[in-house]
Design a protein around this motif. Sequence first.
Motif, mmCIF file in Angstrom:
data_model
loop_
_atom_site.group_PDB
_atom_site.id
_atom_site.type_symbol
_atom_site.label_atom_id
_atom_site.label_comp_id
_atom_site.label_asym_id
_atom_site.label_seq_id
_atom_site.Cartn_x
_atom_site.Cartn_y
_atom_site.Cartn_z
ATOM 1 N N ALA A 272 0.886 -1.082 -0.007
ATOM 2 C CA ALA A 272 0.068 -0.043 0.015
ATOM 3 C C ALA A 272 0.778 1.377 -0.056
ATOM 4 N N GLY A 273 0.429 2.256 -0.857
ATOM 5 C CA GLY A 273 1.297 3.224 -0.911
ATOM 6 C C GLY A 273 2.857 3.325 -1.782
ATOM 7 N N GLN A 274 3.200 2.173 -2.123
ATOM 8 C CA GLN A 274 4.251 1.916 -2.827
ATOM 9 C C GLN A 274 3.983 1.734 -4.338
ATOM 10 N N PRO A 275 5.067 2.071 -5.100
ATOM 11 C CA PRO A 275 4.679 2.031 -6.675
ATOM 12 C C PRO A 275 4.918 0.641 -7.130
ATOM 13 N N LEU A 276 4.140 0.168 -8.203
ATOM 14 C CA LEU A 276 3.975 -1.028 -8.588
ATOM 15 C C LEU A 276 5.291 -1.345 -8.967
ATOM 16 N N PRO A 277 5.717 -3.017 -8.952
ATOM 17 C CA PRO A 277 7.166 -3.114 -9.584
ATOM 18 C C PRO A 277 7.266 -3.266 -10.827
ATOM 19 N N ASP A 278 8.254 -2.861 -11.557
ATOM 20 C CA ASP A 278 8.338 -2.808 -13.070
ATOM 21 C C ASP A 278 9.258 -4.107 -13.430
ATOM 22 N N THR A 279 10.177 -4.260 -12.645
ATOM 23 C CA THR A 279 11.137 -5.166 -12.976
ATOM 24 C C THR A 279 11.447 -6.287 -11.529
ATOM 25 N N LEU A 280 12.144 -7.186 -12.084
ATOM 26 C CA LEU A 280 12.302 -8.300 -10.803
ATOM 27 C C LEU A 280 13.307 -7.591 -9.733
ATOM 28 N N GLU A 281 14.039 -6.599 -9.997
ATOM 29 C CA GLU A 281 14.759 -5.995 -9.133
ATOM 30 C C GLU A 281 13.994 -5.051 -8.224
ATOM 31 N N ASP A 282 12.842 -4.470 -8.731
ATOM 32 C CA ASP A 282 11.958 -3.870 -8.080
ATOM 33 C C ASP A 282 11.309 -4.653 -7.004
ATOM 34 N N VAL A 283 10.921 -5.860 -7.372
ATOM 35 C CA VAL A 283 10.389 -6.775 -6.214
ATOM 36 C C VAL A 283 11.458 -7.116 -5.338
ATOM 37 N N LEU A 284 12.645 -7.470 -5.568
ATOM 38 C CA LEU A 284 13.467 -7.980 -4.898
ATOM 39 C C LEU A 284 14.018 -6.808 -3.732
ATOM 40 N N TYR A 285 13.886 -5.505 -4.145
ATOM 41 C CA TYR A 285 14.357 -4.399 -3.029
ATOM 42 C C TYR A 285 13.242 -3.307 -2.718
ATOM 43 N N HIS A 286 13.186 -2.653 -1.614
ATOM 44 C CA HIS A 286 12.271 -1.695 -1.330
ATOM 45 C C HIS A 286 12.608 -0.555 -2.479
ATOM 46 N N HIS A 287 11.586 0.483 -2.196
ATOM 47 C CA HIS A 287 12.051 1.613 -2.925
ATOM 48 C C HIS A 287 13.225 2.340 -2.349
ATOM 49 N N ASP A 288 13.722 1.993 -1.101
ATOM 50 C CA ASP A 288 14.900 2.866 -0.673
ATOM 51 C C ASP A 288 16.094 1.843 -0.768
ATOM 52 N N ASN A 289 16.077 0.793 -1.816
ATOM 53 C CA ASN A 289 17.188 -0.037 -1.959
ATOM 54 C C ASN A 289 17.607 -1.113 -0.693
ATOM 55 N N THR A 290 16.734 -1.154 0.253
ATOM 56 C CA THR A 290 17.074 -2.162 1.191
ATOM 57 C C THR A 290 16.285 -3.474 0.613
ATOM 58 N N PRO A 291 17.192 -4.548 0.940
ATOM 59 C CA PRO A 291 16.476 -5.856 0.576
ATOM 60 C C PRO A 291 15.172 -6.042 1.545
ATOM 61 N N MET A 292 14.246 -6.852 0.751
ATOM 62 C CA MET A 292 13.029 -7.007 1.436
ATOM 63 C C MET A 292 13.083 -8.015 2.292
ATOM 64 N N VAL A 293 13.961 -9.241 2.037
ATOM 65 C CA VAL A 293 14.234 -10.175 2.884
ATOM 66 C C VAL A 293 15.416 -9.996 3.791
ATOM 67 N N ASP A 294 15.280 -10.293 4.982
ATOM 68 C CA ASP A 294 16.585 -9.882 5.733
ATOM 69 C C ASP A 294 17.028 -11.054 6.585
ATOM 70 N N LYS A 295 17.441 -11.790 5.905
ATOM 71 C CA LYS A 295 17.991 -13.107 6.451
ATOM 72 C C LYS A 295 17.438 -13.725 7.626
ATOM 73 N N GLY A 296 16.101 -14.197 7.512
ATOM 74 C CA GLY A 296 15.059 -14.955 8.286
ATOM 75 C C GLY A 296 14.503 -13.891 9.445
ATOM 76 N N LYS A 297 14.508 -12.481 9.348
ATOM 77 C CA LYS A 297 13.514 -11.667 10.160
ATOM 78 C C LYS A 297 12.334 -11.361 9.453
ATOM 79 N N GLY A 298 11.974 -11.919 8.207
ATOM 80 C CA GLY A 298 10.810 -11.537 7.390
ATOM 81 C C GLY A 298 11.026 -10.505 6.570
ATOM 82 N N VAL A 299 10.163 -9.848 6.326
ATOM 83 C CA VAL A 299 10.146 -8.640 5.277
ATOM 84 C C VAL A 299 9.793 -7.415 5.936
#
Length: 141
Positions: free
Chosen positions: A114-141
């Motif tokens: 919610a409130g985020q731009p739709l991802p255009d590429t796979l890289e957009d899916v893998l990283y938040h809009h601020d370039n932090t990884p969405m998955v943080d080594k077992g801590k969830g997203v």
Amino acid sequence: AYVGRRLMTVVCFIVAGGLCATGALLAPGSVELLISVIVSRFCISAAFTVLYIWGAELFPTAARNGALGIQSMFARIGGIAASVVLVYAEAPLLYVAIPCIVAGLLCILVHETAGQPLPDTLEDVLYHHDNTPMVDKGKGV
């Protein structure tokens, strides 16, 4: 402020699962059972509605239509399986409650769109809009 897709889905699934589990303990034909089933059906329908939108927002543009089609296919298979379970199971509400609770807990691990731009590429899916990884080594997203 708003209620995001993740919170709405998690709450709806957990409430539906809890009410179905409670309904399995209630006397058949009681008013309490009827109320429990109606409210849990409402929550499942609300979660399905939010998931339909949320699921499409999780995928990049190139894969969005196909992903939505696959989600719809599995939703229809679940609807068919639910009718079989309700007819032949000894405790059908438990067979509905357990997947609802598991789904609610698993939705906690999926990132909020919610409130985020739709991802255009796979890289957009893998990283938040601020370039932090969405998955943080077992801590969830």
